[in-house]
Design a protein around this motif. Structure first.
Motif, mmCIF file in Angstrom:
data_model
loop_
_atom_site.group_PDB
_atom_site.id
_atom_site.type_symbol
_atom_site.label_atom_id
_atom_site.label_comp_id
_atom_site.label_asym_id
_atom_site.label_seq_id
_atom_site.Cartn_x
_atom_site.Cartn_y
_atom_site.Cartn_z
ATOM 1 N N ILE A 1 4.477 3.963 5.483
ATOM 2 C CA ILE A 1 3.617 3.567 6.607
ATOM 3 C C ILE A 1 3.961 4.378 7.858
ATOM 4 N N SER A 2 5.237 4.599 8.079
ATOM 5 C CA SER A 2 5.626 5.332 9.295
ATOM 6 C C SER A 2 5.624 6.836 9.089
ATOM 7 N N SER A 3 5.857 7.282 7.860
ATOM 8 C CA SER A 3 6.277 8.675 7.719
ATOM 9 C C SER A 3 5.528 9.493 6.680
ATOM 10 N N LEU A 4 4.528 8.907 6.024
ATOM 11 C CA LEU A 4 3.735 9.737 5.107
ATOM 12 C C LEU A 4 2.645 10.400 5.937
ATOM 13 N N TYR A 5 2.698 11.693 6.039
ATOM 14 C CA TYR A 5 1.868 12.521 6.932
ATOM 15 C C TYR A 5 2.314 12.287 8.372
ATOM 16 N N LYS A 6 1.908 13.230 9.205
ATOM 17 C CA LYS A 6 2.311 13.148 10.614
ATOM 18 C C LYS A 6 1.406 12.176 11.357
ATOM 19 N N VAL A 7 1.963 11.055 11.730
ATOM 20 C CA VAL A 7 1.204 10.072 12.520
ATOM 21 C C VAL A 7 2.051 9.719 13.729
ATOM 22 N N PRO A 8 1.592 10.033 14.934
ATOM 23 C CA PRO A 8 2.460 9.814 16.094
ATOM 24 C C PRO A 8 2.622 8.354 16.495
ATOM 25 N N ASN A 9 1.611 7.540 16.243
ATOM 26 C CA ASN A 9 1.673 6.157 16.723
ATOM 27 C C ASN A 9 1.572 5.176 15.553
ATOM 28 N N ILE A 10 2.539 4.291 15.509
ATOM 29 C CA ILE A 10 2.626 3.378 14.363
ATOM 30 C C ILE A 10 2.818 1.950 14.845
ATOM 31 N N LYS A 11 2.090 1.055 14.196
ATOM 32 C CA LYS A 11 2.415 -0.358 14.376
ATOM 33 C C LYS A 11 2.374 -1.020 13.008
ATOM 34 N N TYR A 12 3.474 -1.611 12.649
ATOM 35 C CA TYR A 12 3.530 -2.290 11.351
ATOM 36 C C TYR A 12 4.142 -3.659 11.526
ATOM 37 N N THR A 13 3.419 -4.652 11.053
ATOM 38 C CA THR A 13 3.964 -6.002 11.054
ATOM 39 C C THR A 13 3.776 -6.600 9.668
ATOM 40 N N ALA A 14 4.725 -7.391 9.261
ATOM 41 C CA ALA A 14 4.601 -8.029 7.957
ATOM 42 C C ALA A 14 5.209 -9.415 7.995
ATOM 43 N N ARG A 15 4.516 -10.311 7.324
ATOM 44 C CA ARG A 15 5.052 -11.653 7.158
ATOM 45 C C ARG A 15 5.109 -11.952 5.670
ATOM 46 N N SER A 16 6.146 -12.647 5.310
ATOM 47 C CA SER A 16 6.307 -13.046 3.928
ATOM 48 C C SER A 16 6.285 -14.562 3.916
ATOM 49 N N VAL A 17 5.533 -15.146 2.993
ATOM 50 C CA VAL A 17 5.470 -16.615 2.987
ATOM 51 C C VAL A 17 5.891 -17.191 1.650
ATOM 52 N N TYR A 18 6.499 -18.362 1.763
ATOM 53 C CA TYR A 18 6.780 -19.147 0.566
ATOM 54 C C TYR A 18 5.475 -19.701 0.018
ATOM 55 N N THR A 19 5.345 -19.673 -1.299
ATOM 56 C CA THR A 19 4.265 -20.383 -1.987
ATOM 57 C C THR A 19 4.873 -21.037 -3.213
ATOM 58 N N ASN A 20 4.061 -21.769 -3.949
ATOM 59 C CA ASN A 20 4.545 -22.350 -5.212
ATOM 60 C C ASN A 20 4.292 -21.431 -6.399
ATOM 61 N N ASN A 21 4.096 -20.161 -6.093
ATOM 62 C CA ASN A 21 3.988 -19.184 -7.170
ATOM 63 C C ASN A 21 5.376 -18.714 -7.592
#
Lengths: 770, 289, 157
Positions: free
Chosen positions: A335-355
């Motif tokens: 997300i940050s580093s594949l190809y030249k991209v000067p501006n990056i924003k990455y957010t991720a949430r992981s949630v509990y489920t009954n899976n």
């Protein structure tokens, strides 16, 4: 150097191949110990329920049963990345595979019969199976408390992933083209041909020995010692011994519940206890790769230069955490580093489920992230009216670059990879003279290529000793899971020492003998262990030549070893200044004040741990590659046929092209399964396809014409220039296929796997829209 | 897995007496590739397995004047390597070469495939369109049942408790006829059909259709014939329109369901597509100049 | 309910006491301690248990032990000679990188042997068909197919 290499770069057969082709290799399935008992596990009947009572009395009375354990009659052991999982559940079950009881008996049939006699009363609770429901503030709680007993307010894991570089909002304003899409990836599973298993036993002093198939023996030792402590055996030690391992792919990066159950049963019975999964258990009780919902937006200028990349991700963690909960850290890499991209924003949430709870699998999040990034690259290229290959070349990573996540790009063969794949596919011609229902597509990848500091140490210990016969023992912490680390270590050590690979014996798989290694993960094993081998072999060589120098009365600097013979560099033909290595070693050993030659090293690559902003040079070098495919789509049935498949990889140096190609072939087929056929189907948390008939890994009949292309960039820090390859080749396959399908029939499938049904549905919608 | 006894009678009479002796506590086993899986999956719990493997003269392919007889214990591999099957019963050949794996085909029998009565049985559709009959025998005698009347429900057939499936009787396809089977599956091996379509066509000299048979697998609770579509095709010429309509009719005759292996709408849609394709192959194989 | 069966195992006449519900795989692994054939699924879906019975490759996990009576059974252990000389197929697997984790390898080789015993000069498609019932997760099959092809070429006079 090139022409001088004797062992490295050659197609040397795997050192363990002879044992394996004769059926002599001992897997956990084949190992029996005297007095051994067989353990079986009782799993939950519900995806979410309160346990009211467990009655084991009938099972205990069954002849041949030696122990029946539950959470109520054993000490609590908590495991997992966030220590959120008790080994045996007693308050609640949170997934179908939750372990509620276990039996040890004198044979597996009796153990299984005993399971049927255990009566568990449950009070079913409503289940949460949709991560988008599970994140809601008013969702029912799957865990009411964290590991420390603190009440939890929601199901979101307290692992907030957030990477910010540059100014995405400003970049959006400055972009000429912006695209925004949402992608979905689902559960797939490792399908190691050897199912999981272990044997645990205690000695009289309560030290534990566990025969294991772990990829991380030393971290496992650490985990199991913690379990011993929880069992009241503080200060006792664990010895982890690896059997031959029937496949890894990341499935053995965690210690697993069944191992702790075997430990508890062995402690209870004072006998060796073996637990061996059936194939069904392997499917429903072995954590798969994480599913995710990925929102991605990217922008570029008219000239094609990328301006920003913004990604927001929701991951279905399932009921408990494993190390896999940290995959967003590796998702950041592409997300940050594949190809030249000067501006990056990455957010991720992981949630509990009954899976079913998830874990890492080959690529550690990278395949999921790259599917979104590289699909989006094609969408953006189309929006900007630029050929997708051209678009990638405009933004290609180059040596010397520092990426927004502060990765320092050293060697980088991405441009060559893209170009060679383009050439293989006749890209320009395929685009210009487009055939009906045929299409080409490509995708690239970046991955850690020199290990990754995800743990305090990324190190590898190695001991080398030389015997009286010129044979060399290499004692290593490396775990062989089929990839061939033992073979490349032999090649590299032989290269340095001027002997042959068959002179090297690899001693491994025992935490009491071998020096520490963080584990076979992150495509790091060849990189770290071969670097260690070079270091330690150089020490050995120096010792040998010092002794030889005294013997010949010459400067050791003027001596070298070739074909097991020590010789004078200036006069290689002078037989008076030559001596077979073994002869010299015996002379050194048996002379007055004799000496034995041995050496050790601990190599920890100069990798940085990500800082609080998730930035830092995670790996001292990065692996790149491009996969390109040509597909033909049957627009009536929705079936996709892969007509061409090129996989170009910047491998640094091919230490053993045959094994390297083996990694690429295998990963390409696994990646194609991820793209087209594989899916662990869950309904209300239950795995519906726990067999190879319905979980469809590809067969030999499903021909994929893979052409590997090895791009050698000779990395400065790599062992003789090599980089990691274990995971990379499965990363770009799915987006390359998705892109080719779009090129062929003009529809874009944004969720995996790309089934015929999805293709037909998309074609119909396209028709409707006209 | 429950323990059981395994008996190996060496004559049909012995088989019948064992069947009578053990009744519903016994299960017949042929190649075993289905029965062993059912046992391991704890779906059946017999006390006794009665093996048919040691009964002589149960595996054969007899090329008679106007009939081809296939013994029920003939393995798929034997069918696959038989020139009679390859040349004369092409639809059946199409089915057996793609069933399971070589290992499975080496032991799995055609009788077992049919007697199990799975909706996905690969040989069922070809045998249906080849107008096969089943010869059922018991200690009391024998009877012939047309395969189209054989299946009742998934896993259920017209066979009585005391009967065994002895052979398939297939009228020899006439000149100017051709048959084909298409197994739609995700993988090219080791797979069950998402849908199976078999068609046989007997043609008139003028290239109109004299007789059509359409067999559909996984399109209903049992393998079925698409009688209305067959009737529609009779007397017609194979134009695109006719094929499309035949596909539509066949699709309406089917009652596919959603399963983890495929969605009902997709199966229905594929009946349309494959009817067209399989009919075209059958027509080509009829070799009308 | 023990019964005695006799058969030929890797060229030798043998007798064994068995339980009628066993599979051939169980007999090989537990009684004869021939652990080369593996149980990968137990349901005939992966081929790791492949052995040759009367010249045919079969899934030993589904083969009722009582049917072994009078048969000739060859397992992976029957291929290499005692002094370590490998069968040409085994050699070819070693030389061509056809082995990674190795769990599928014995079954794969037995399928290949059954093929080459029957067909000295198989096409690529014949090879793919012969091993389609042997799943492999490591290799992507490419080097396995190459190894079988090369072994067949070597055996040609």
């Amino acid at each position: 150097m090139e022409s001088q290499l004797k062992s490295v770069g050659k197609r040397v057969p795997k050192v363990d191949a002879r044992e394996k082709v004769t059926g002599r290799a001992i897997y956990i399935h084949d190992l029996k110990l005297p007095g051994m008992l067989y353990g079986k596990i009782l799993y939950s009947k519900y995806p979410h329920a309160r346990i009211l009572n467990i009655d084991t009395s009938k099972a205990e009375k069954l002849p041949g049963v030696r122990a029946v354990i539950t959470g109520f009659n054993t000490p609590e052991i908590r495991i997992g990345f966030m220590k959120d999982q008790p080994v045996l559940k007693k308050d609640k079950v949170r997934q179908y595979r939750d372990e509620v009881a276990a039996v040890a008996a004198i044979d597996p049939d009796i153990a299984e019969e005993a399971l049927d006699l255990i009566k568990v009363d449950y009070e079913p609770l409503p289940g949460l199976f949709d991560p988008e429901e599970a994140v809601k503030e008013d969702a029912i709680l799957i865990h009411e408390y964290d590991a420390k007993g603190k009440p939890l307010k929601n199901n979101i894991l307290k692992l907030p992933w957030r990477l910010i570089a540059g100014d995405v909002e400003q970049a959006k304003k400055e972009s000429d083209f912006i695209v925004e899409d949402s992608f979905r990836v689902t559960w797939v599973t490792h399908c190691c041909m050897g199912t999981s298993g272990c044997i645990a036993l205690f000695d009289l002093d309560n030290n534990l020995t566990i025969y294991s198939i772990t990829q991380i023996p030393f971290l496992a030792q650490n985990d199991f010692n913690a379990a011993l402590k929880a069992m009241g055996l503080k200060g006792k030690n664990t010895r982890v011994i690896n059997t031959v391992i029937g496949g890894g792919f990341g499935s053995k990066l965690d210690t697993h519940v069944y191992e702790y159950i075997a430990i508890l049963l062995a402690y209870r019975t004072r006998k060796p206890v073996k637990i061996l999964f059936t194939r069904e258990e392997e499917f429903f009780a072995q954590p798969p790769r994480q599913p995710a919902i990925i929102k991605i937006s990217q922008g570029c200028k008219k000239d094609g230069n990328l301006t920003f990349r913004e990604v927001d991700m929701l991951l279905d963690n399932g009921a408990y955490t494993s190390w896999g909960a940290t995959t967003p850290s590796v998702m950041m890499v592409p997300i940050s580093s594949l190809y030249k991209v000067p501006n990056i924003k990455y957010t991720a949430r992981s949630v509990y489920t009954n899976n079913i709870y998830a874990q890492a699998m080959r690529g550690y999040g990278n395949p999921q992230a790259t599917f979104a990034v590289e699909s989006s690259m094609d969408i953006l290229a189309e929006a900007a009216g630029i050929d997708p290959m051209e678009f990638r070349l405009i933004n290609v990573n180059l040596p010397g670059e520092i990426t927004p996540q502060n990765f320092k790009v050293t060697t980088c063969g991405l441009k060559e990879c893209i170009e060679s794949v383009g050439e293989g596919l006749n890209w320009k011609d395929a685009k210009k003279n487009k055939k009906k229902k045929r299409g080409v597509g490509m995708s690239s990848l970046i991955h850690v290529g020199g290990g990754a500091r995800v743990y305090k140490s990324d190190g590898h210990g190695m001991i080398m000793k030389v015997d009286d016969f010129g044979k060399i023992s290499v004692i290593t912490g490396a775990v062989e899971i089929g990839q061939g680390s033992e073979t490349v270590i032999s090649q590299v050590a032989a290269e340095v020492l001027g002997v042959f690979p068959e002179d090297i014996q690899i001693i491994k798989g025992d935490t009491s003998i071998c020096p520490w290694d963080v584990g076979t993960h992150a495509s790091r094993q060849a990189f770290v262990s071969c670097n260690a081998a070079i270091m330690v072999a150089n020490k050995i060589k120096k010792e040998i030549l010092d002794i030889a120098g005294k013997y010949f009365n010459v400067d050791p600097e003027n001596l070298d070893i070739k074909n097991r013979v020590i010789y004078l560099k200036d006069e290689p033909e002078n037989s008076e200044k030559q001596m077979p290595l073994d002869k010299l070693l015996r002379r050194a050993h048996f002379s007055k004040h004799g000496t034995m030659i041995m050496a050790e090293t601990f190599y920890d690559p100069p990798n940085e741990m990500l800082n609080q902003e998730f930035k830092g040079n995670l790996s001292c070098t990065y692996a790149y590659g491009t996969t390109g495919v040509e597909v033909e789509v049957d627009t009536e049935t929705g079936h996709v046929e892969i007509k061409k498949y090129f996989a170009a990889h910047d491998v640094g140096r091919a230490l053993n092209p045959m094994l390297l190609e083996g990694q690429i072939y295998g990963a390409a087929v696994m990646g194609t399964g991820y793209a087209l056929t594989e899916q662990l189907i869950l309904k209300q948390g239950k795995v519906m396809n726990d067999n190879f008939l319905d979980y469809k890994i590809l067969t030999a009949k499903d021909k994929i014409p893979i052409v590997p292309i090895l791009v050698e960039t000779i990395d400065e820090l790599g062992p003789l220039g090599a980089k990691g390859i274990g995971e990379p080749a499965c990363v770009p396959t799915a987006p390359a296929i998705a892109n080719a399908i779009h090129d062929a029939i003009g529809v874009r499938i944004k969720d995996l796997p790309i089934t015929p049904e999805k293709i037909l549905k998309a074609l119909k919608e396209k028709e409707k829209k006209g | 897995m429950k323990k059981f006894d395994y008996l190996k009678p060496t004559s049909l009479d012995e088989v019948f007496s064992l069947m009578e002796k053990f009744g519903s506590n016994a299960k017949l086993i042929a190649g075993g590739t289905d029965v062993m899986v059912l046992l391991k999956r704890k779906r059946i719990f017999p006390d006794v397995l009665i093996s048919l493997r040691s009964v002589p003269n149960m595996a054969y392919i007899k090329d008679e004047k106007d009939k081809i007889r296939i013994g029920s214990m003939t393995t798929h591999r034997e069918l696959e390597t038989s020139t009679v099957i390859k040349e004369k019963l092409t639809a059946l050949y199409d089915a057996v070469i793609n069933l399971g794996s070589v290992q499975i085909r080496n032991v799995a029998t055609i009788g077992g495939n049919i007697a199990n009565a799975a909706p996905s049985a690969d040989t069922a559709c070809p045998l249906l369109v080849l107008d096969a009959s089943c010869l059922l025998i018991s200690s009391k005698g024998e009877r012939e049942v047309e395969l189209k009347d054989f299946f009742i429900a998934p896993g259920e057939t017209v066979m009585k408790q005391d009967e065994i499936l002895k052979e398939f009787i297939i009228p020899k396809p006439s000149k100017l006829s051709g048959s084909a089977y298409w197994k739609l599956s995700r993988r090219k091996a080791m797979d069950l059909p998402i849908l199976g379509v078999a068609i046989s066509l007997a043609m008139n000299e003028d290239k109109s259709i004299k007789k059509a048979r359409i067999g559909l697998g996984v399109a209903a609770p049992t393998p079925i014939r698409a009688f209305k579509a067959e009737e529609f095709l009779t007397g017609k010429f194979l134009t695109d329109e006719v094929l499309a309509e035949a596909g539509n009719i066949a699709s309406k005759e089917a009652s596919p369901r959603d399963s983890i292996r495929g969605e009902a709408w997709y199966r229905r849609e594929m009946i349309r597509v494959l009817t067209k394709r399989v009919a075209t192959i059958s027509f080509k194989r009829a070799n009308i100049v | 309910m023990k019964k005695v069966i006799s058969f030929k195992l890797n060229g030798e006449d043998v007798e064994a006491e068995v339980e009628p519900h066993w599979s051939l795989l169980h007999l090989l692994r537990e009684t004869f301690e021939l652990t080369g054939a593996k149980e990968g699924c137990g349901k005939g879906e992966c081929g790791a248990c492949t052995v040759i019975v009367d010249g045919k490759a079969i899934n030993s996990c589904l083969f009722p032990v009582m049917e072994v009576e009078g048969c000739e059974v060859t397992t992976i252990e029957g291929l290499a000679t005692l002094n370590g000389n490998l069968h040409p197929i085994q050699e070819s697997f070693v030389a061509n990188g056809a082995v990674q984790c190795g769990f599928c390898t014995p079954g794969m080789i037995m399928s290949a042997k059954a093929l080459l015993d029957e067909n000295k000069n198989p096409s690529e498609d014949d090879i793919r068909t012969a091993i389609a019932g042997n799943l492999c997760r490591c290799t992507g099959y490419v080097q396995i197919i190459e190894a079988i092809k090369k072994a067949s070429e070597r055996r040609e006079p």
